[in-house]
Scaffold this motif. Structure first.
Motif, PDB file in Angstrom:
ATOM      1  N   SER A  89      19.741  12.096  -8.630  1.00 23.23           N
ATOM      2  CA  SER A  89      20.361  12.296  -9.946  1.00 23.23           C
ATOM      3  C   SER A  89      21.157  11.096 -10.430  1.00 23.23           C
ATOM      4  O   SER A  89      21.750  11.152 -11.508  1.00 23.23           O
ATOM      5  N   ASN A  91      20.460   8.302 -11.821  1.00 27.48           N
ATOM      6  CA  ASN A  91      20.127   7.747 -13.136  1.00 27.48           C
ATOM      7  C   ASN A  91      20.768   8.523 -14.277  1.00 27.48           C
ATOM      8  O   ASN A  91      20.931   7.990 -15.379  1.00 27.48           O
ATOM      9  N   VAL A  92      21.139   9.777 -14.011  1.00 25.09           N
ATOM     10  CA  VAL A  92      21.774  10.615 -15.023  1.00 25.09           C
ATOM     11  C   VAL A  92      23.281  10.685 -14.798  1.00 25.09           C
ATOM     12  O   VAL A  92      24.081  10.413 -15.702  1.00 25.09           O
ATOM     13  N   TRP A 151      25.524  19.216 -16.656  1.00 29.83           N
ATOM     14  CA  TRP A 151      24.109  18.883 -16.446  1.00 29.83           C
ATOM     15  C   TRP A 151      23.628  19.417 -15.106  1.00 29.83           C
ATOM     16  O   TRP A 151      22.476  19.850 -14.983  1.00 29.83           O
ATOM     17  N   PRO A 155      20.588  21.637 -16.383  1.00 28.65           N
ATOM     18  CA  PRO A 155      20.001  20.310 -16.636  1.00 28.65           C
ATOM     19  C   PRO A 155      19.055  20.311 -17.832  1.00 28.65           C
ATOM     20  O   PRO A 155      18.294  21.255 -18.053  1.00 28.65           O
ATOM     21  N   HIS A 158      15.843  15.322 -19.332  1.00 30.51           N
ATOM     22  CA  HIS A 158      15.412  14.444 -18.245  1.00 30.51           C
ATOM     23  C   HIS A 158      13.935  14.700 -17.948  1.00 30.51           C
ATOM     24  O   HIS A 158      13.342  15.653 -18.457  1.00 30.51           O
ATOM     25  N   GLU A 159      13.385  13.858 -17.107  1.00 36.79           N
ATOM     26  CA  GLU A 159      12.058  14.106 -16.542  1.00 36.79           C
ATOM     27  C   GLU A 159      12.088  13.702 -15.071  1.00 36.79           C
ATOM     28  O   GLU A 159      12.893  12.851 -14.668  1.00 36.79           O
ATOM     29  N   ALA A 165      15.130  12.041 -10.937  1.00 38.97           N
ATOM     30  CA  ALA A 165      15.421  12.439 -12.320  1.00 38.97           C
ATOM     31  C   ALA A 165      15.705  11.194 -13.157  1.00 38.97           C
ATOM     32  O   ALA A 165      16.536  10.354 -12.771  1.00 38.97           O
ATOM     33  N   TYR A 166      15.012  11.081 -14.277  1.00 44.18           N
ATOM     34  CA  TYR A 166      15.217   9.965 -15.200  1.00 44.18           C
ATOM     35  C   TYR A 166      15.645  10.499 -16.568  1.00 44.18           C
ATOM     36  O   TYR A 166      15.088  11.502 -17.037  1.00 44.18           O
ATOM     37  N   PRO A 167      16.588   9.840 -17.222  1.00 44.69           N
ATOM     38  CA  PRO A 167      17.008  10.305 -18.549  1.00 44.69           C
ATOM     39  C   PRO A 167      15.923  10.065 -19.576  1.00 44.69           C
ATOM     40  O   PRO A 167      15.261   9.020 -19.581  1.00 44.69           O
ATOM     41  N   TRP A 170      19.560  11.284 -24.115  1.00 44.76           N
ATOM     42  CA  TRP A 170      20.959  11.342 -23.692  1.00 44.76           C
ATOM     43  C   TRP A 170      21.741  12.409 -24.451  1.00 44.76           C
ATOM     44  O   TRP A 170      22.683  13.000 -23.907  1.00 44.76           O
ATOM     45  N   ILE A 173      21.101  15.472 -22.579  1.00 46.54           N
ATOM     46  CA  ILE A 173      21.779  15.420 -21.283  1.00 46.54           C
ATOM     47  C   ILE A 173      23.256  15.754 -21.447  1.00 46.54           C
ATOM     48  O   ILE A 173      23.806  16.592 -20.717  1.00 46.54           O
TER      49      ILE A 173
END
Length: 478
Positions: A89, A91-92, A151, A155, A158-159, A165-167, A170, A173
């Motif tokens: 997580s 990246n988020v 989040w 959540p 994201h994907e 997990a990548y945003p 935003w 998010i």
């Protein structure tokens, strides 16, 4: 001896976050209170507001420092105990926490310096502006931290690519489905908690016949704030509960001690949940009221624990009891607010000994409610770290349980010493009271006349009230 690293890592994080959360919550509310005091001082030029602002700023500084120290420890735990969660997580969560530092912490730290050391050096407008900016900074800090935590609960935006997990969006998010409710609930809890502390200190001083003018001001402001925020918290909590029912129904089932959708939606006042027998022992309940609250239908139904796989249940008893502690304290504070308003209306707010004695001991209630609410939120999310995406057992670092146990024991010892000293020092500041605060007004305002007690102190000690330790005035005149 076998050590369970998952359980120990959870206990360690729960221990440190429990110490941490009470101080940011207090500083959120206290910074707003100080800003209001200074704004009122600027508008009225009444020195009591200035004295109160300086007094509470000292307590704010200690609380802020303790919050910073405990927060640093929490951030390291993401790497030491929860590295797999951080990898999944980061990246988020990482940018959200980074935004908190960039937009809130720097703002707070910069203008807190002016607020702490600039009373006799800067004009009143700059002191007041600094207090307002510090209050805004604490609220912004809550914004980003609650965005990250929300989040994890609900959540969105994201994907998942290769297990990470990548945003993607935003806005989704940050403004995930539960964020607004959690932010409002937490900010209101902080303001309510601070009002209870201010009420307790004011009542304590009045009972001791100390600082009576300032104590009356504290009581009026605190009672007014409690009378507004305590019922408001009940309303926000209801909306938050409906949102949780939509996105985390198993958490609500544990909170309510509700076992099956086929069961009537009674409101369980008390009981002892039994996960093995899937029932509540010694249950005291109000028929159908739970359904009315959660579905707005007296005969409505909602999912119970047995409607979910057992490995998705949170620790039912913990969530059940801590939820009742939080709600019970909230209802009690509504009564306190109404009681205070009644006495204010009858002109007995400052003389009713029963009210003053009771409220002088109530200062811990807000903190207990915040901790209980946090336990409901975090334990109710189990067994998930990120709801529906990562289980707690999958987020732990590959470290031996014995290592986690040793650091936990070290934290318990260090936190016990440091935080005991911090709370002791805050209590000393309160015991010392307001004597000597703001006797020298900053540039642009006249110094106020000394009271009879301060004149006596001046003659007895040879020092001007408000002066720190140093050579007596009589020596300086020789």
């Amino acid at each position: 001896m076998e050590f369970d690293p998952v359980l120990l890592a959870r206990i360690q994080f729960a221990f440190t976050v429990s110490f941490h959360i009470i101080f940011p919550a207090f500083t959120i509310g206290l910074s707003a209170y100080i800003a209001v005091l200074l704004l009122m001082w600027m508008r009225t030029r009444e020195e009591k507001y200035h004295r109160l602002a300086r007094f509470w700023t000292k307590i704010f500084a200690v609380s802020f420092a303790m919050g910073v120290v405990s927060g640093i420890v929490l951030s390291y735990q993401f790497g030491t105990n929860w590295s797999r969660f951080s990898e999944f997580s980061g990246n988020v969560i990482g940018p959200l926490i980074g935004y908190e530092v960039l937009t809130a912490f720097y703002l707070e730290a910069t203008f807190l310096g002016i607020l702490l050391f600039g009373w006799n050096r800067f004009p009143p407008w700059l002191i007041t502006t600094s207090a307002v900016l510090v209050a805004i900074g604490t609220a912004i800090s809550a914004f980003w931290i609650l965005a990250a935590n929300s989040w994890m609960q609900t959540p969105a935006g994201h994907e998942i690519r290769e297990g990470i997990a990548y945003p993607v969006d935003w806005l989704q998010i940050v403004f995930n489905p539960s964020f607004i409710y959690r932010l409002a609930h937490m900010l209101n809890a902080a303001y309510l908690t601070t009002a209870v502390v201010v009420l307790a200190v004011g009542a304590r001083y009045l009972l001791a016949s100390r600082h009576e003018e300032e104590s009356r001001t504290m009581l009026r402001m605190a009672v007014g704030m409690i009378a507004v925020t305590a019922p408001l918290q009940l309303l926000i909590g209801d909306l938050h509960g409906l949102n949780t029912l939509e996105h985390q129904p198993v958490k609500v089932a544990a909170m309510e001690g509700h076992w099956s959708e086929a069961d009537p939606g009674h409101l369980v006042i008390f009981g002892i949940p039994d996960e093995e027998q899937r029932t509540n022992h010694f249950e005291i309940a109000i028929p159908y009221l739970g359904a009315l609250i959660l579905t707005h239908d007296l005969h409505g139904t909602y999912l119970g624990l047995t409607d979910f796989a057992e490995d998705e249940w949170p620790p039912v008893a913990n969530v059940f009891f801590t939820f009742r502690i939080m709600v019970g304290i909230g209802l009690l504070l509504i009564v306190v607010g109404l009681w205070g308003l009644y006495l204010w209306w009858r002109g007995r707010l400052f003389s009713d000994r029963a009210f003053l004695r009771s409220t002088s001991h109530m200062w811990p209630l807000g903190f207990i409610a915040i901790l209980a609410g946090w336990f409901v939120t975090e334990q109710g999310r189990q067994p998930w770290l990120v709801h529906g995406l990562m289980r707690t057992v999958d987020g732990i670092s590959p470290v031996p349980g014995a290592s986690v146990a040793s650091t936990l024991a070290l934290f318990v010892f260090i936190y016990g010493v440091v935080f005991t000293m911090g709370i002791y020092y805050i209590n000393r500041l309160i015991n010392r009271g307001l004597m000597g605060e703001a006797t020298k007004a900053p540039a642009g305002l006249p110094n106020r006349p000394l009271s009879a007690a301060e004149e006596a102190t001046r003659e007895a000690t040879g020092r001007e009230p408000g002066d720190g330790p140093g050579r007596p005035l009589t020596e300086l005149k020789r």
